[in-house]
Scaffold this motif. Structure first.
Motif, mmCIF file in Angstrom:
data_model
loop_
_atom_site.group_PDB
_atom_site.id
_atom_site.type_symbol
_atom_site.label_atom_id
_atom_site.label_comp_id
_atom_site.label_asym_id
_atom_site.label_seq_id
_atom_site.Cartn_x
_atom_site.Cartn_y
_atom_site.Cartn_z
ATOM 1 N N ARG A 1 0.695 -1.096 0.022
ATOM 2 C CA ARG A 1 -0.013 -0.097 0.059
ATOM 3 C C ARG A 1 0.872 1.330 0.114
ATOM 4 N N LEU A 2 2.110 1.035 0.709
ATOM 5 C CA LEU A 2 2.811 2.361 0.650
ATOM 6 C C LEU A 2 3.042 3.042 -0.654
ATOM 7 N N PRO A 3 3.526 2.302 -1.856
ATOM 8 C CA PRO A 3 3.899 3.100 -2.998
ATOM 9 C C PRO A 3 2.584 4.031 -3.541
ATOM 10 N N VAL A 4 1.584 3.649 -3.407
ATOM 11 C CA VAL A 4 0.127 4.486 -3.792
ATOM 12 C C VAL A 4 0.367 5.662 -3.173
ATOM 13 N N MET A 5 0.468 5.528 -1.681
ATOM 14 C CA MET A 5 0.525 6.773 -0.835
ATOM 15 C C MET A 5 1.562 7.803 -1.316
ATOM 16 N N LEU A 6 2.772 6.926 -1.307
ATOM 17 C CA LEU A 6 4.005 7.821 -1.678
ATOM 18 C C LEU A 6 3.677 8.893 -3.142
ATOM 19 N N GLU A 7 3.277 7.856 -4.018
ATOM 20 C CA GLU A 7 3.147 8.445 -5.400
ATOM 21 C C GLU A 7 2.357 9.784 -5.521
ATOM 22 N N GLU A 8 1.111 9.661 -4.604
ATOM 23 C CA GLU A 8 0.497 10.859 -4.348
ATOM 24 C C GLU A 8 0.952 11.821 -3.637
ATOM 25 N N CYS A 9 1.544 11.529 -2.516
ATOM 26 C CA CYS A 9 2.151 12.595 -1.631
ATOM 27 C C CYS A 9 3.415 13.422 -2.387
ATOM 28 N N LEU A 10 4.219 12.725 -3.176
ATOM 29 C CA LEU A 10 5.442 13.183 -3.548
ATOM 30 C C LEU A 10 5.021 14.074 -4.911
ATOM 31 N N ASP A 11 3.896 13.578 -5.733
ATOM 32 C CA ASP A 11 3.673 14.311 -6.817
ATOM 33 C C ASP A 11 3.184 15.588 -6.405
ATOM 34 N N TYR A 12 2.340 15.532 -5.219
ATOM 35 C CA TYR A 12 1.726 16.865 -4.911
ATOM 36 C C TYR A 12 2.878 17.831 -4.310
ATOM 37 N N LEU A 13 3.518 17.432 -3.533
ATOM 38 C CA LEU A 13 4.823 18.223 -2.744
ATOM 39 C C LEU A 13 5.859 18.739 -3.851
ATOM 40 N N GLU A 14 6.026 17.776 -5.038
ATOM 41 C CA GLU A 14 6.941 18.489 -5.819
ATOM 42 C C GLU A 14 6.267 19.519 -6.833
ATOM 43 N N LYS A 15 5.170 19.339 -7.054
ATOM 44 C CA LYS A 15 4.191 20.462 -7.812
ATOM 45 C C LYS A 15 4.341 21.812 -6.665
ATOM 46 N N LYS A 16 4.001 21.645 -5.765
ATOM 47 C CA LYS A 16 4.114 22.932 -4.721
ATOM 48 C C LYS A 16 5.537 23.441 -4.708
ATOM 49 N N LEU A 17 6.625 22.552 -4.750
ATOM 50 C CA LEU A 17 7.809 23.180 -4.868
ATOM 51 C C LEU A 17 8.415 23.647 -5.948
ATOM 52 N N ASN A 18 7.977 23.236 -7.094
ATOM 53 C CA ASN A 18 8.239 23.940 -8.392
ATOM 54 C C ASN A 18 7.524 25.095 -8.693
ATOM 55 N N SER A 19 6.405 25.304 -7.911
ATOM 56 C CA SER A 19 5.549 26.691 -8.078
ATOM 57 C C SER A 19 6.008 27.743 -7.081
ATOM 58 N N ASP A 20 6.361 27.140 -5.912
ATOM 59 C CA ASP A 20 6.945 28.051 -4.923
ATOM 60 C C ASP A 20 8.266 27.230 -4.072
ATOM 61 N N PRO A 21 9.410 28.055 -4.403
ATOM 62 C CA PRO A 21 10.626 27.496 -3.915
ATOM 63 C C PRO A 21 10.682 27.565 -2.405
ATOM 64 N N SER A 22 9.795 28.258 -1.617
ATOM 65 C CA SER A 22 10.079 28.164 -0.323
ATOM 66 C C SER A 22 9.120 27.016 0.351
ATOM 67 N N CYS A 23 8.399 26.235 -0.376
ATOM 68 C CA CYS A 23 7.458 24.887 0.017
ATOM 69 C C CYS A 23 8.552 23.709 0.160
ATOM 70 N N THR A 24 9.516 23.847 0.926
ATOM 71 C CA THR A 24 10.506 22.785 0.903
ATOM 72 C C THR A 24 10.198 21.697 1.701
ATOM 73 N N PHE A 25 10.187 20.446 1.662
ATOM 74 C CA PHE A 25 9.857 19.332 2.357
ATOM 75 C C PHE A 25 10.752 18.040 2.546
ATOM 76 N N GLU A 26 10.200 17.267 3.116
ATOM 77 C CA GLU A 26 10.882 15.831 3.327
ATOM 78 C C GLU A 26 9.566 15.012 3.667
ATOM 79 N N VAL A 27 10.117 13.390 3.207
ATOM 80 C CA VAL A 27 9.076 12.659 3.606
ATOM 81 C C VAL A 27 9.768 11.619 4.203
ATOM 82 N N LEU A 28 9.337 11.408 5.767
ATOM 83 C CA LEU A 28 10.364 10.527 6.373
ATOM 84 C C LEU A 28 9.185 9.211 6.704
ATOM 85 N N ILE A 29 9.767 8.023 6.312
ATOM 86 C CA ILE A 29 8.915 6.911 6.288
ATOM 87 C C ILE A 29 9.673 6.029 7.434
#
Length: 332
Positions: free
Chosen positions: A74-102
Motif C-alpha cells: 500500500r505504501l507506493p500508492v500513498m507515496l506517489e500521491e504525496c510526492l507528486d503533490y509536494l513536488e508540484k508545490k515546490l516547483n511553483s513555490d521554492p519556499s515549499c521545501t519538504f521531506e517525507v520520513l518513512i
C-alpha cells in the motif's frame, strides 16, 4: 448480604487494579531508541547519516511522517500521491521545501526497501527511511519520526493513503489562522486534526454492526475520559507546529493505536490552539481489528489514560524544552 459481598469484591478488584497501575507506570515518558535508529541510509552512496533532532531549528517548511508496518503493497500508492503533490508545490513555490520520513515499524516485509527506492529516486534530502529495530506501535513510530524531523510544520499521515493528500492545504490554512497574531509559525503552538466526522452517517451505513458499535463506544469513552475538543481523534492526518511536536511527543506514554487520544488530551491540558478540518477519506482494504485488540485499544486505553493522569501517575514537562528521558541502546 449478596449485594454487599458483590460490592466488596468490586471494591477490592478496583483497589488492586489501581495499585497495579501505580506500581507499573512510569511517571515520565521514556523514549527508547536503539543506536542504529539514529541513522538513515543514503542509497546512492551507501553512507549512513545521523538524523537531526526535534530540538534543532527547522531547516525546511514541511516534514511528512509516515508510520508503516508491513506496508510494502500500500505504501507506493500513498507515496506517489504525496510526492507528486509536494513536488508540484515546490516547483511553483521554492519556499515549499519538504521531506517525507518513512518510519518502518519493525516490518517483516520489504517496507524499508520500498522506502529506500523512493529515497534513491528523489534523494535522501527529500525522502528518508527510519527503520526501527523492534515494533513500537503506530504511536511509537510516529514519535520517533517526529523527533527526527526538520520541518517547521510536521504532518503525520497513514501509509494506506486513505486521506486525499492534497487536503493538507486545508490543514495548513487552518494552522495559519490558529497562530495568527501570536508568534511566527516556528515559535507558535498549534495542532490541526484532519476529520472524517462529516462522513459518519455514510460510515454507519457501510460498516458492519460490530464495527459501528466499536466506533460509537470508542467515541463515547474518549469524550468521557479524555478529549472533548475534537470529534474524530483517530484520523491519521494531523498537522503540528514544530514547538508543538517538541512539547507533546516526548511526553506521550501510549505507543499503540490510541496515542492520538493522549496527544489531544495533552494539547487540551496545555491550552494548545487546536483545530479540526474535514478531509476526503476512503476505506482502504488491509488490516482488520480482532475483537480482543479492539476491546483493549478502543476501550481500555482511554480509560487507563484517564486513571493515570487523574491519579497523577503520568506527568509531562510543561516547558517548551522538556527534559525528557531519551534512552539509547546499542544494537540488538
Amino acid at each position: 448480604m449478596l449485594l454487599l459481598g458483590l460490592l466488596l469484591v468490586l471494591g477490592c478488584a478496583t483497589l488492586v487494579m489501581l495499585l497495579f497501575i501505580y506500581l507499573t507506570s512510569e511517571t515520565y515518558a521514556k523514549v527508547i531508541r536503539f543506536k542504529e535508529e539514529q541513522f538513515y541510509l543514503d542509497p546512492k552512496t551507501a553512507e549512513k547519516l545521523r538524523f537531526p533532532s526535534i530540538e534543532d531549528e527547522s531547516t525546511i517548511l514541511l516534514s511528512v511522517i509516515v508510520p508503516a508496518y508491513n506496508e510494502e503493497k500500500r505504501l507506493p500508492v500513498m507515496l506517489e500521491e504525496c510526492l507528486d503533490y509536494l513536488e508540484k508545490k515546490l516547483n511553483s513555490d521554492p519556499s515549499c521545501t519538504f521531506e517525507v520520513l518513512i518510519v518502518d515499524d519493525g516490518s517483516n516485509d520489504k517496507t524499508t526497501e520500498v522506502g529506500l527506492s523512493y529515497s534513491k529516486k528523489y534523494g535522501c534530502d527529500k525522502v528518508r527511511v527510519l527503520t526501527l529495530s523492534t515494533n513500537r506501535g503506530k504511536g511509537g513510530a510516529v514519535r520517533l519520526g517526529m523527533l527526527s524531523a526538520r520541518g517547521k510544520q510536521l504532518l503525520f499521515a497513514d501509509a494506506d493513503g486513505a486521506t486525499t493528500f492534497e487536503d493538507i492545504s486545508k490543514l495548513q490554512n487552518n494552522l495559519k489562522e490558529l497562530v495568527k497574531g501570536y508568534q511566527p509559525m516556528d515559535k507558535a503552538l498549534g495542532l490541526v486534526c484532519g476529520s472524517r466526522a462529516h462522513l459518519e452517517k455514510e460510515a454507519i451505513a457501510s460498516r458492519s454492526f460490530f464495527r459501528t458499535v466499536l466506533m460509537k463506544g470508542f467515541h463515547l469513552l474518549v469524550w468521557l475520559f479524555a478529549a472533548r475538543s475534537v470529534r474524530d481523534t483517530q484520523c491519521g492526518f494531523k498537522l503540528l507546529t514544530r514547538p508543538t511536536a517538541r512539547l507533546c511527543f516526548p511526553n506521550l506514554h501510549i505507543e499503540r493505536w490510541a496515542f492520538d487520544v493522549e496527544l489531544i488530551y495533552i494539547a487540551e491540558y496545555m491550552n494548545i490552539p487546536t483545530g479540526e478540518v474535514s478531509v476526503r477519506w476512503m476505506e482502504i482494504e488491509g488490516k482488520k481489528y480482532t475483537l480482543e485488540i479492539s476491546l483493549n485499544q478502543m476501550g481500555l486505553q482511554p480509560y487507563l489514560l484517564f486513571l493515570h493522569y487523574r491519579l497523577k501517575i503520568d506527568r509531562w514537562d510543561r516547558s517548551m524544552n522538556p527534559q525528557w528521558t531519551h534512552v539509547f541502546f546499542p544494537s540488538l
